[in-house]
Design a protein around this motif. Sequence first.
Motif, short mmCIF file in Angstrom:
data_model
loop_
_atom_site.label_atom_id
_atom_site.label_comp_id
_atom_site.label_asym_id
_atom_site.label_seq_id
_atom_site.Cartn_x
_atom_site.Cartn_y
_atom_site.Cartn_z
N SER A 444 0.82 -1.21 0.00
CA SER A 444 0.00 0.00 0.00
C SER A 444 0.85 1.25 0.00
CB SER A 444 -0.92 0.00 1.23
OG SER A 444 -0.15 -0.02 2.42
N SER A 445 2.09 1.15 0.51
CA SER A 445 3.00 2.30 0.53
C SER A 445 4.42 1.78 0.45
CB SER A 445 2.79 3.12 1.81
OG SER A 445 3.63 4.25 1.83
N GLY A 446 4.75 1.25 -0.72
CA GLY A 446 6.04 0.60 -0.89
C GLY A 446 7.14 1.55 -1.30
N ALA A 447 8.32 1.32 -0.74
CA ALA A 447 9.50 2.09 -1.13
C ALA A 447 10.44 1.26 -2.00
CB ALA A 447 10.25 2.58 0.10
N ALA A 448 10.35 -0.08 -1.86
CA ALA A 448 11.22 -0.96 -2.64
C ALA A 448 10.63 -2.36 -2.65
CB ALA A 448 12.63 -0.99 -2.07
N ALA A 449 10.94 -3.11 -3.70
CA ALA A 449 10.59 -4.52 -3.79
C ALA A 449 11.79 -5.27 -4.33
CB ALA A 449 9.38 -4.73 -4.68
N LYS A 450 12.02 -6.48 -3.81
CA LYS A 450 13.21 -7.24 -4.17
C LYS A 450 12.82 -8.66 -4.56
CE LYS A 450 15.65 -4.51 -0.71
NZ LYS A 450 16.44 -4.53 0.54
N PHE A 451 13.54 -9.22 -5.53
CA PHE A 451 13.22 -10.54 -6.06
C PHE A 451 14.52 -11.33 -6.24
CE2 PHE A 451 10.26 -7.37 -7.56
CZ PHE A 451 9.02 -7.94 -7.33
N SER A 452 14.47 -12.62 -5.89
CA SER A 452 15.65 -13.47 -6.00
C SER A 452 15.31 -14.72 -6.81
CB SER A 452 16.14 -13.88 -4.61
OG SER A 452 17.06 -14.95 -4.70
N PRO A 453 16.22 -15.18 -7.67
CA PRO A 453 15.98 -16.42 -8.41
C PRO A 453 15.95 -17.65 -7.50
CG PRO A 453 18.24 -15.68 -8.73
CD PRO A 453 17.53 -14.58 -8.00
N LYS A 454 16.34 -17.48 -6.25
CA LYS A 454 16.22 -18.56 -5.27
C LYS A 454 14.84 -18.56 -4.64
CE LYS A 454 21.16 -18.63 -4.28
NZ LYS A 454 22.23 -18.53 -3.25
N ASP A 455 13.89 -17.92 -5.31
CA ASP A 455 12.48 -17.90 -4.94
C ASP A 455 12.26 -17.24 -3.59
OD1 ASP A 455 11.89 -19.23 -7.31
OD2 ASP A 455 12.22 -21.18 -6.40
N CYS A 456 12.68 -15.98 -3.54
CA CYS A 456 12.45 -15.12 -2.39
C CYS A 456 11.97 -13.77 -2.90
CB CYS A 456 13.73 -14.97 -1.57
SG CYS A 456 13.55 -13.89 -0.13
N VAL A 457 10.97 -13.20 -2.21
CA VAL A 457 10.43 -11.91 -2.59
C VAL A 457 10.25 -11.08 -1.33
CG1 VAL A 457 8.07 -12.87 -2.58
CG2 VAL A 457 8.53 -10.73 -3.77
N ALA A 458 10.55 -9.77 -1.41
CA ALA A 458 10.51 -8.91 -0.23
C ALA A 458 10.01 -7.52 -0.60
CB ALA A 458 11.90 -8.81 0.40
N VAL A 459 9.40 -6.83 0.38
CA VAL A 459 9.00 -5.45 0.21
C VAL A 459 9.53 -4.63 1.37
CG1 VAL A 459 6.92 -5.87 -1.14
CG2 VAL A 459 6.79 -5.87 1.36
N ASN A 460 9.73 -3.35 1.08
CA ASN A 460 10.20 -2.40 2.08
C ASN A 460 9.30 -1.17 2.00
OD1 ASN A 460 12.07 0.28 2.25
ND2 ASN A 460 12.61 -1.17 3.86
N GLY A 461 8.90 -0.64 3.16
CA GLY A 461 8.06 0.55 3.18
C GLY A 461 8.01 1.11 4.59
N LYS A 462 7.02 1.93 4.87
CA LYS A 462 6.85 2.50 6.20
C LYS A 462 5.42 2.26 6.65
CE LYS A 462 7.63 6.63 8.98
NZ LYS A 462 8.08 8.05 8.99
N ASN A 463 5.29 1.34 7.64
CA ASN A 463 3.97 0.99 8.18
C ASN A 463 3.01 0.63 7.04
OD1 ASN A 463 2.19 0.59 10.35
ND2 ASN A 463 1.28 2.62 10.05
#
Length: 564
Positions: A444-463
């Motif tokens: 809803s308020s993302g600052a970054a998203a990350k993806f890995s070929p080792k099948d990992c996904v992450a998001v960064n934001g504030k609250n």
Amino acid sequence: MEKRKIISAVMALAVVASQTMGGIPKSASKNADGKLTAYAYNESIRGKWLKDEATGKWMYKHLDGSYTKNGYEYINGLLCQFDENGLLKSDLSKLIDKLRRLDPNNNIKYKFVDGADNWSFRNSPDNFGETYYMREDYWNKLMDGLKYTEKTRIIKNVQNGTWAGSCYGMAATSVLASSGILKPEKWQDNADFLHDIAGPPSDEVKSLINYYFSLQLTDYDNQKMTLALYLSEPYKLNKLIRSVEGGASTLLCFYGYFDGLYQAGHAVVAYDVEYDTFVKEGITYNGRIKIYDNNFIDFNEDYCLYFDTSDGSWAIPGYQLSSKYGDYLGLITNDIDFINHHGYIDGTEDGVIGKFIPTLQSAPIKSKYNISKSSNIRVGYSDNIASDDDIKVMPALGDNNFKNSSLMFALRDSAASYVLKLQEPEKIDLALSYENSLLSAASSSGAAAKFSPKDCVAVNGKNTDYELGIVLNEGYKVTDWYSFTVKGCGVNDAALRKAENGYILEATNLKNVSANAFNDDAKANVTFSTDYPKVFLYEKDENTIGVAVDTDNNGSFETEVKVN
């Protein structure tokens, strides 16, 4: 974009004014001895084939309302003879078949005929509605044999998507009609040509077009389209010219800032090349590619592709696109086996993809952003490597009016992790396709998203609220489910990664988290809360998701969490 900025109202008027009749004939007549006179090229005499209902014969009505009578006329390469009433003396379908016979000079087996192989309606919401309609029998055939990642992309963009254009489907079916594979009479009684099929399209016709539109989301089509981004513009222009020489029906995709304002993509049919001097917007070109653009019903010279072979540059004036502005050509093919791969009409299934190029799809982004390779996928890790030349932008094809276009990025290094960073946090919706996994991240308020070929996904934001998902193909699943998704709220960081026999979710807040999993036969869901920063999500049975935490920090996740 200032040098290409134009007033929207003026463009709207230009679009209305530009819908002229298709086909550029040559006129002919007989002299006193009954012999044909010289053919004078007359670009103003455009026209359209019309069937006389009383006789069932064809007439060619010029833009000025006149007809050729008691004479001959060259129309799109056809030498046509008309009687005293302006009725074609020959069978039009047989004349067109002659054009589609094998040409011994260039081995072209088919030829596009304007006024016959173009649809009689436009690529517009007035004709297609607000969704991608597809009848159940078409949908089932489309889904049959696809990988889970392909199915998921099509479900998201087609079945659950809002209609944003069907240009790829209209262009592909037009090529199939010109090749003789698509038989118009099967979709409308007494239709001799594709152009005879009336608009607005019937549910079955919409299903056919949207079926072929959906094929761009299969790996086979998508990878061919992606690979084209890494070829030089002069090379692609030369390929296009070679493809259409002699009139071959060629599927052409191109990308850029349409009208100098909207970043998008479009698919059309290129079908002939003309060498002459053309001046457009003060720039001189030495040739043009004739194009059937499904945003219009009839031929429009402003939407041809003009080129200069001396430097390999090109432009499409009607869209304010030019290679000199950084706009670029995409897929160029007259390969029927490719266009009809997994097709509804006697589709082929054989084909080799080659090295897989990952793609990242994104909903429209308002903020400035940067996509780059990342050396780490850990939650909160912000290492960032400068943007790589292997990262290419590939906007979605055919968005309605080219506004609010979703974006696609080609990421050539399939072994790398990638991060998308925004200058200002905003709502994001992303999905990255590796060869056998599809990783999704929404915030809803993302600052970054990350993806890995080792099948990992992450998001960064504030609250921020978040949703993370992993889809795995057969042979790569870690549970009986092929799709696994988690949702949560109020986090600064969250990451989901594949583990042995399940998934690990790590977040700064694991209160009121829901997890959903499914395969074609079963669904499971669970809601839980914990004070621990990390949980293991696993399969108890195909209808039950288990949740466990590692209370002694030995990595075993031995303690089960109470769930709803």
